[in-house]
Design an enzyme around this catalytic site. Structure first.
Site, PDB file in Angstrom:
ATOM      1  N   GLU A 142     -27.705 -87.189   0.502  1.00 20.75           N
ATOM      2  CA  GLU A 142     -28.471 -88.568   0.667  1.00 20.75           C
ATOM      3  C   GLU A 142     -28.460 -89.364   1.898  1.00 20.75           C
ATOM      4  O   GLU A 142     -29.341 -89.904   2.200  1.00 20.75           O
ATOM      5  CB  GLU A 142     -27.908 -89.562  -0.690  1.00 20.75           C
ATOM      6  CG  GLU A 142     -28.031 -89.010  -2.045  1.00 20.75           C
ATOM      7  CD  GLU A 142     -29.743 -88.855  -2.507  1.00 20.75           C
ATOM      8  OE1 GLU A 142     -30.208 -89.694  -3.249  1.00 20.75           O
ATOM      9  OE2 GLU A 142     -30.333 -87.979  -1.981  1.00 20.75           O
ATOM     10  N   THR A 195     -38.863 -94.890   1.008  1.00 21.83           N
ATOM     11  CA  THR A 195     -37.663 -95.268   0.861  1.00 21.83           C
ATOM     12  C   THR A 195     -37.188 -96.234   1.889  1.00 21.83           C
ATOM     13  O   THR A 195     -36.689 -97.534   1.779  1.00 21.83           O
ATOM     14  CB  THR A 195     -36.615 -94.419   0.583  1.00 21.83           C
ATOM     15  OG1 THR A 195     -37.051 -93.587  -0.421  1.00 21.83           O
ATOM     16  CG2 THR A 195     -35.326 -95.012   0.306  1.00 21.83           C
TER      17      THR A 195
END
Length: 323
Positions: A142, A195
């Protein structure tokens, strides 16, 4: 012997309305799949990690193993346990990129689970014995994908079910039981929300009043899940901090949410950073009706969408079949 395995890891819904960066759950579909083969390369001190192919990404993802979430986490695990093997990876991207459904997390978890299962078989003394111990590796995927090693997608993808990330220092992840009959409706509109953009617009400071409301809702949601109280779950799924800002990036959000609630959803919100929207319902029948209404609302706005309906995925990653 062909040391090959195929693993599926599920999509996830992060934040779950009021639980920004600390809550998430796994769904039944979609998800990514990894086909992985252990390799021995005589003459090399450490065999490498190679991505052979990526299928379904329209050429958008890098094949460089240092720049792809599925390979970087596998490489880090193999290096840490000092494995004598390398791997060749084929990644099947069965879920849309940038959807708010934990695409990078699914790839990383599928890769980690696959390589660890192969180690359990062929190099058991170096395998990770507890699934939870794979989580720090997945979080590094991530970090590569979005710049932050958060766990609200990778934890439910890896552990299954609902999870609460109580702390990052030290890492403390709690799995939350969910009531039987709870179903998720997830709709992915064909619009793009990055994002990084969705994070950049968030306020850096919030009022004590808003924080107090959010704390109460988060605690109420956890209590409702634990007690199997659908009404408490529903009235706790209120986000007064993140949703009012991020919803501006999703065309038709208010109308789609209203259609879900009018169809009987317990609650509705943005999945991760969007643009996907999720709803929770107390039966599959209601979840399907909610999905129809949400999709019709997007359709009236000339926005195509993908619809997914499932119970809460309690399993997480799984072996699909032996190659």
């Amino acid at each position: 012997m062909d040391k090959t395995i195929r693993v599926f890891a599920p999509a996830t819904v992060a934040n779950v309305a009021c639980g920004f960066d600390i809550m998430g759950f796994a769904i039944g579909n979609p998800g990514d799949e990894v086909v992985m083969q252990l390799c021995e390369k005589p003459g090399l001190a450490r065999p490498g990690v190679v991505i052979k192919r990526i299928i379904g990404d329209e050429g958008k993802l890098p094949l460089n193993p240092d720049k792809n979430t599925v390979s970087i986490v596998v490489k880090q695990l193999l290096e840490q346990v000092q494995s004598d093997y390398g791997v060749e990876i084929t990644l099947y991207k069965n879920m849309p990129l940038g959807s708010g459904l934990g695409s990078s997390a699914a790839s990383a978890v599928a890769g980690l689970y696959a390589v660890n299962e192969l180690l359990l078989r062929y190099e058991p003394e170096k395998a990770i014995r507890k699934r939870e111990d794979l989580l720090p590796f997945a979080m590094e995927g991530e970090r590569l994908a979005c710049g932050s090693a958060h766990a609200d997608n990778v934890a439910p993808a890896l552990l299954g079910g609902f999870v609460l990330v109580r702390s990052y220092d030290p890492l403390d992840v709690i799995r939350i039981p969910t009531p039987e009959g709870l179903f998720a409706t997830v709709i992915h509109p064909h619009v793009e929300v990055q994002t990084r953009d969705a994070r950049s617009i968030l306020r850096k400071r919030i009022s004590l009043e808003d924080a107090t409301i959010q704390w109460g809702n988060t605690a109420g949601l956890i209590a409702g899940l634990w007690q199997g109280d659908f009404e408490l779950i529903g009235r706790s799924m209120q986000d007064v901090i993140i949703e009012p800002i991020r919803s501006l990036l999703i065309p038709g959000f208010d109308s789609v949410k209203a259609s879900a609630m009018n169809a009987g959803a317990l609650g509705c919100g943005i999945s991760g950073s969007g643009p996907s929207i999720f709803a929770l319902s107390k039966s599959q029948e209601v979840a399907e009706e909610v999905g129809r209404k949400m999709q019709n609302t997007f359709g009236a706005l000339n926005i195509d969408s993908d619809l997914y309906i499932s119970g809460i995925n309690q399993q997480g990653p799984r072996i699909v079949n032996e190659q």
